[in-house]
Design a protein around this motif. Structure first.
Motif, PDB file in Angstrom:
ATOM      1  N   GLY A 272      39.175  43.253  38.878  1.00 43.66           N
ATOM      2  CA  GLY A 272      39.493  43.515  37.641  1.00 43.66           C
ATOM      3  C   GLY A 272      39.354  42.558  36.755  1.00 43.66           C
ATOM      4  N   LEU A 273      38.718  42.717  35.487  1.00 49.33           N
ATOM      5  CA  LEU A 273      38.531  41.869  34.565  1.00 49.33           C
ATOM      6  C   LEU A 273      39.914  41.362  33.883  1.00 49.33           C
ATOM      7  CD1 LEU A 273      35.128  42.625  32.887  1.00 49.33           C
ATOM      8  CD2 LEU A 273      35.517  41.151  34.396  1.00 49.33           C
ATOM      9  N   ARG A 274      40.132  40.130  33.880  1.00 52.76           N
ATOM     10  CA  ARG A 274      41.411  39.546  33.327  1.00 52.76           C
ATOM     11  C   ARG A 274      41.482  38.087  33.314  1.00 52.76           C
ATOM     12  NH1 ARG A 274      46.734  40.238  36.936  1.00 52.76           N
ATOM     13  NH2 ARG A 274      45.913  39.500  39.023  1.00 52.76           N
ATOM     14  N   GLU A 275      42.121  37.367  32.479  1.00 58.70           N
ATOM     15  CA  GLU A 275      42.302  35.894  32.801  1.00 58.70           C
ATOM     16  C   GLU A 275      43.149  35.686  33.933  1.00 58.70           C
ATOM     17  OE1 GLU A 275      40.666  34.139  31.293  1.00 58.70           O
ATOM     18  OE2 GLU A 275      39.556  35.207  29.795  1.00 58.70           O
ATOM     19  N   THR A 276      42.981  34.821  34.678  1.00 57.95           N
ATOM     20  CA  THR A 276      43.757  34.429  35.882  1.00 57.95           C
ATOM     21  C   THR A 276      43.608  33.104  36.435  1.00 57.95           C
ATOM     22  OG1 THR A 276      44.068  34.972  38.337  1.00 57.95           O
ATOM     23  CG2 THR A 276      41.781  35.133  37.369  1.00 57.95           C
ATOM     24  N   ASP A 277      44.660  32.482  37.168  1.00 55.40           N
ATOM     25  CA  ASP A 277      44.705  31.115  37.270  1.00 55.40           C
ATOM     26  C   ASP A 277      44.295  31.076  38.818  1.00 55.40           C
ATOM     27  OD1 ASP A 277      45.523  30.028  35.006  1.00 55.40           O
ATOM     28  OD2 ASP A 277      47.500  30.401  35.330  1.00 55.40           O
ATOM     29  N   ASP A 278      44.623  32.207  39.647  1.00 53.80           N
ATOM     30  CA  ASP A 278      44.088  32.396  41.065  1.00 53.80           C
ATOM     31  C   ASP A 278      42.590  32.004  41.263  1.00 53.80           C
ATOM     32  OD1 ASP A 278      43.100  33.320  43.531  1.00 53.80           O
ATOM     33  OD2 ASP A 278      44.993  34.613  43.523  1.00 53.80           O
ATOM     34  N   PRO A 279      42.370  30.881  41.751  1.00 55.86           N
ATOM     35  CA  PRO A 279      40.753  30.413  42.153  1.00 55.86           C
ATOM     36  C   PRO A 279      40.097  31.562  42.929  1.00 55.86           C
ATOM     37  CG  PRO A 279      42.345  29.240  43.656  1.00 55.86           C
ATOM     38  CD  PRO A 279      43.354  30.009  42.882  1.00 55.86           C
ATOM     39  N   VAL A 280      40.633  32.259  43.962  1.00 56.27           N
ATOM     40  CA  VAL A 280      39.939  33.247  44.472  1.00 56.27           C
ATOM     41  C   VAL A 280      39.666  34.455  43.701  1.00 56.27           C
ATOM     42  CG1 VAL A 280      39.844  34.931  46.412  1.00 56.27           C
ATOM     43  CG2 VAL A 280      41.037  32.675  46.596  1.00 56.27           C
ATOM     44  N   GLU A 281      40.472  35.220  42.823  1.00 54.20           N
ATOM     45  CA  GLU A 281      40.340  36.220  41.894  1.00 54.20           C
ATOM     46  C   GLU A 281      39.335  35.624  40.561  1.00 54.20           C
ATOM     47  OE1 GLU A 281      42.884  39.285  39.223  1.00 54.20           O
ATOM     48  OE2 GLU A 281      43.934  37.598  40.423  1.00 54.20           O
ATOM     49  N   LYS A 282      39.508  34.295  40.435  1.00 53.39           N
ATOM     50  CA  LYS A 282      38.453  33.947  39.391  1.00 53.39           C
ATOM     51  C   LYS A 282      37.052  34.290  39.874  1.00 53.39           C
ATOM     52  CE  LYS A 282      40.773  30.326  36.693  1.00 53.39           C
ATOM     53  NZ  LYS A 282      40.603  28.847  36.425  1.00 53.39           N
ATOM     54  N   ILE A 283      36.827  33.923  41.315  1.00 52.45           N
ATOM     55  CA  ILE A 283      35.565  34.220  41.670  1.00 52.45           C
ATOM     56  C   ILE A 283      35.187  35.610  41.628  1.00 52.45           C
ATOM     57  CG2 ILE A 283      34.099  33.943  43.894  1.00 52.45           C
ATOM     58  CD1 ILE A 283      35.749  31.417  44.743  1.00 52.45           C
ATOM     59  N   GLY A 284      36.099  36.454  42.240  1.00 53.46           N
ATOM     60  CA  GLY A 284      35.883  37.893  41.896  1.00 53.46           C
ATOM     61  C   GLY A 284      35.534  38.100  40.642  1.00 53.46           C
ATOM     62  N   VAL A 285      36.352  37.761  39.401  1.00 52.17           N
ATOM     63  CA  VAL A 285      35.952  38.241  38.287  1.00 52.17           C
ATOM     64  C   VAL A 285      34.467  37.808  37.608  1.00 52.17           C
ATOM     65  CG1 VAL A 285      36.771  37.553  35.666  1.00 52.17           C
ATOM     66  CG2 VAL A 285      38.344  38.190  37.475  1.00 52.17           C
ATOM     67  N   THR A 286      34.044  36.632  38.063  1.00 50.73           N
ATOM     68  CA  THR A 286      32.781  36.191  37.846  1.00 50.73           C
ATOM     69  C   THR A 286      31.795  36.766  38.437  1.00 50.73           C
ATOM     70  OG1 THR A 286      33.750  33.513  37.665  1.00 50.73           O
ATOM     71  CG2 THR A 286      31.217  34.146  38.237  1.00 50.73           C
ATOM     72  N   ARG A 287      31.805  37.450  39.672  1.00 52.01           N
ATOM     73  CA  ARG A 287      31.078  37.931  40.268  1.00 52.01           C
ATOM     74  C   ARG A 287      31.066  39.627  39.547  1.00 52.01           C
ATOM     75  NH1 ARG A 287      31.660  37.124  46.898  1.00 52.01           N
ATOM     76  NH2 ARG A 287      30.891  34.809  46.832  1.00 52.01           N
ATOM     77  N   ALA A 288      31.990  40.038  39.151  1.00 57.29           N
ATOM     78  CA  ALA A 288      32.190  41.390  38.366  1.00 57.29           C
ATOM     79  C   ALA A 288      31.169  41.221  37.010  1.00 57.29           C
ATOM     80  CB  ALA A 288      33.729  41.675  38.003  1.00 57.29           C
ATOM     81  N   ARG A 289      31.264  40.133  36.506  1.00 55.41           N
ATOM     82  CA  ARG A 289      30.766  39.915  35.227  1.00 55.41           C
ATOM     83  C   ARG A 289      29.028  39.804  35.594  1.00 55.41           C
ATOM     84  NH1 ARG A 289      33.491  38.928  30.632  1.00 55.41           N
ATOM     85  NH2 ARG A 289      35.535  38.016  30.892  1.00 55.41           N
ATOM     86  N   GLU A 290      28.888  39.331  36.587  1.00 54.73           N
ATOM     87  CA  GLU A 290      27.233  39.470  37.034  1.00 54.73           C
ATOM     88  C   GLU A 290      27.017  40.735  37.335  1.00 54.73           C
ATOM     89  OE1 GLU A 290      23.534  38.020  38.109  1.00 54.73           O
ATOM     90  OE2 GLU A 290      25.044  37.113  36.833  1.00 54.73           O
TER      91      GLU A 290
END
Length: 454
Positions: A272-290
């Motif tokens: 899910g796209l959102r702002e997050t401080d969770d480092p693992v979720e951040k990686i997921g968001v980056t991959r989602a954008r890619e």
């Protein structure tokens, strides 16, 4: 003299395994290992039952057949052993053939020999590769029609027309003192324009052909808990992705292939796209954008929104993420619940907005219809008139540019040799499509992508 080659031409693990042989020693190799039952003679092109003997031991009782040249797939003498599918039997059969002097066939070497021996042109050879790798019945039908030579005949006809035009111009250049009839400039220019339009249309069909051949990347995006994973499961018809009420459950992309008739989608359920401080979720968001970037360039983006709740900042983040995508569809999920206000804004960002309920699997048919219409794979030409790979598309573009330039120079009154230069360039490019003038390294690259045994 080409060396005799052999390879397994069926997938491992099947009930039957076929060992294929091609080359001048194919018949001798077959008779050295295979003995027809009852002492009968083998008749060409007739499957015969018998014994397969390797190192003095009968290891199988298969069927075998011999095909005399030149009426074979490769144009050379060929033979096949139709064995039981045991890997031990098939490996022993190949080992026996190699001991007799045959060698392991390389990727696509049977089809390469067919091309080199004039049994098919390069365009048809590429269709063989497409047929082997077809992901749908429609893709297989397209490849079969291309293999049948319809487009190859069109290319050959256009090339011959250009050769005739070029010869007419060269006659004027080489024999200026002869009373050669004036060139019908406007008529020739019109012919070049018509040919250019035909080639441009084929070139532009590449996107549809590629979609059939490879399938389209399809990124499913949205804010957390919009219903992305539920939609993936609904489309697939089974629970592939984990679905919970906890936001951020999906932290990496989940990939599956979905067949919707002629349309094949390589689905990616993303974080899910959102702002997050969770480092693992951040990686997921980056991959989602890619995933959105890649699908936006050559595939489909499904942007999922929870229509039962008001528009949030995270929803607007999703809307911004899909800007620039060639094909983006808004999925207004949870249509079984009362719709919140504010979702009219989707129509300003998306060409299509499809309401549905992924949980209840309602409205999926409308989404399928929308996707097949937007991707252009609904109505396929019956004659196989689609281009399926980048090499063909780029070569057609180059041919069309030569024709466009030749027609322009002709109308502007350029001397014949200037016009001939571009026409000869178009002739050369058309020859690359069918393999008449293609470079050896390109041929090597094409057949390197084939499977062994084909």
């Amino acid at each position: 003299m080409a060396q005799t080659i052999a390879a397994l031409s069926t997938a491992p693990g099947g009930a039957i395994g076929i060992v294929r042989i091609s080359g001048d020693q194919a018949e001798a190799c077959l008779h050295a290992l295979f003995t027809p039952a009852g002492g009968r003679d083998m008749q060409p092109r007739v499957l015969t039952y018998g014994a397969l003997t390797v190192d003095g031991r009968v290891i199988d009782r298969p069927m075998a057949v011999f095909f005399p040249a030149p009426a074979t797939y490769t144009g050379e003498p060929m033979a096949e052993l139709h064995c039981h599918g045991s890997s031990a039997i098939l490996e022993a059969a190949l080992a026996g053939l190699f001991a007799l002097g045959a060698r392991q066939a390389g990727p696509g070497e049977f089809t390469r020999r067919a091309f080199l021996n004039g049994k098919m042109d390069l365009f048809a050879a590429e269709a063989v590769g497409d047929l082997v790798c077809a992901r749908s019945a429609e893709a297989a039908s397209l490849a079969v029609n291309q293999l049948g030579g319809h487009l190859s005949a069109d290319f050959a006809d256009m090339r011959q027309q250009l050769v005739a035009i070029c010869a007419q111009f060269l006659a004027v250049i080489d024999y200026p003192d002869e009373e050669i009839e004036d060139l019908p400039v406007q008529e020739i220019a019109r012919t070049l324009d018509e040919m250019q339009a035909r080639l441009a249309g084929l070139r532009d069909s590449y996107a549809r052909g590629r979609a059939l051949r490879e399938g389209l990347p399809c990124a499913i995006i949205g804010r957390p808990n919009a219903g992305k994973s539920t939609l993936l499961n609904a489309l697939l018809g089974y629970d592939r992705a984990i679905v919970t009420e906890i936001a951020g459950t999906t932290r990496d992309t989940v990939e599956e292939t979905l067949h919707l008739g002629a349309l094949v989608l390589r689905l990616q359920d993303t974080a899910g796209l959102r702002e997050t401080d969770d480092p693992v979720e951040k990686i997921g968001v980056t991959r989602a954008r890619e995933a959105v970037r890649l699908a936006g360039e050559s595939g489909v983006v499904l942007a999922v929104f929870d229509g039962s709740r008001p528009v949030t900042g995270e929803d607007r983040m999703v809307m911004r993420a899909v800007q620039g995508a060639k094909c983006a569809v808004a999925v207004l999920n949870k249509a079984d619940l009362p719709r919140a206000d504010g979702w009219e804004a989707l129509h300003g960002t998306f060409a299509q907005v499809v309401p549905l309920s992924a949980k209840k699997r309602e409205g999926l048919g409308a989404l399928t219809d929308t996707l097949t219409a937007l991707t252009g794979v609904r109505d396929l030409p019956a004659d196989g008139g689609l281009i399926t790979n980048l090499r063909q598309a780029e070569t057609l573009s180059r041919t069309a540019r030569h024709l466009d330039e030749a027609a322009a120079r002709l109308r502007e009154g350029y001397p014949p040799d200037a016009v001939v230069y571009d026409i000869e360039g178009a002739i050369e490019s058309l020859g690359e499509i069918t393999g008449q003038s293609v470079q050896a390294d390109i041929v090597d690259h094409i057949f390197a992508n084939f499977c062994v045994g084909k």
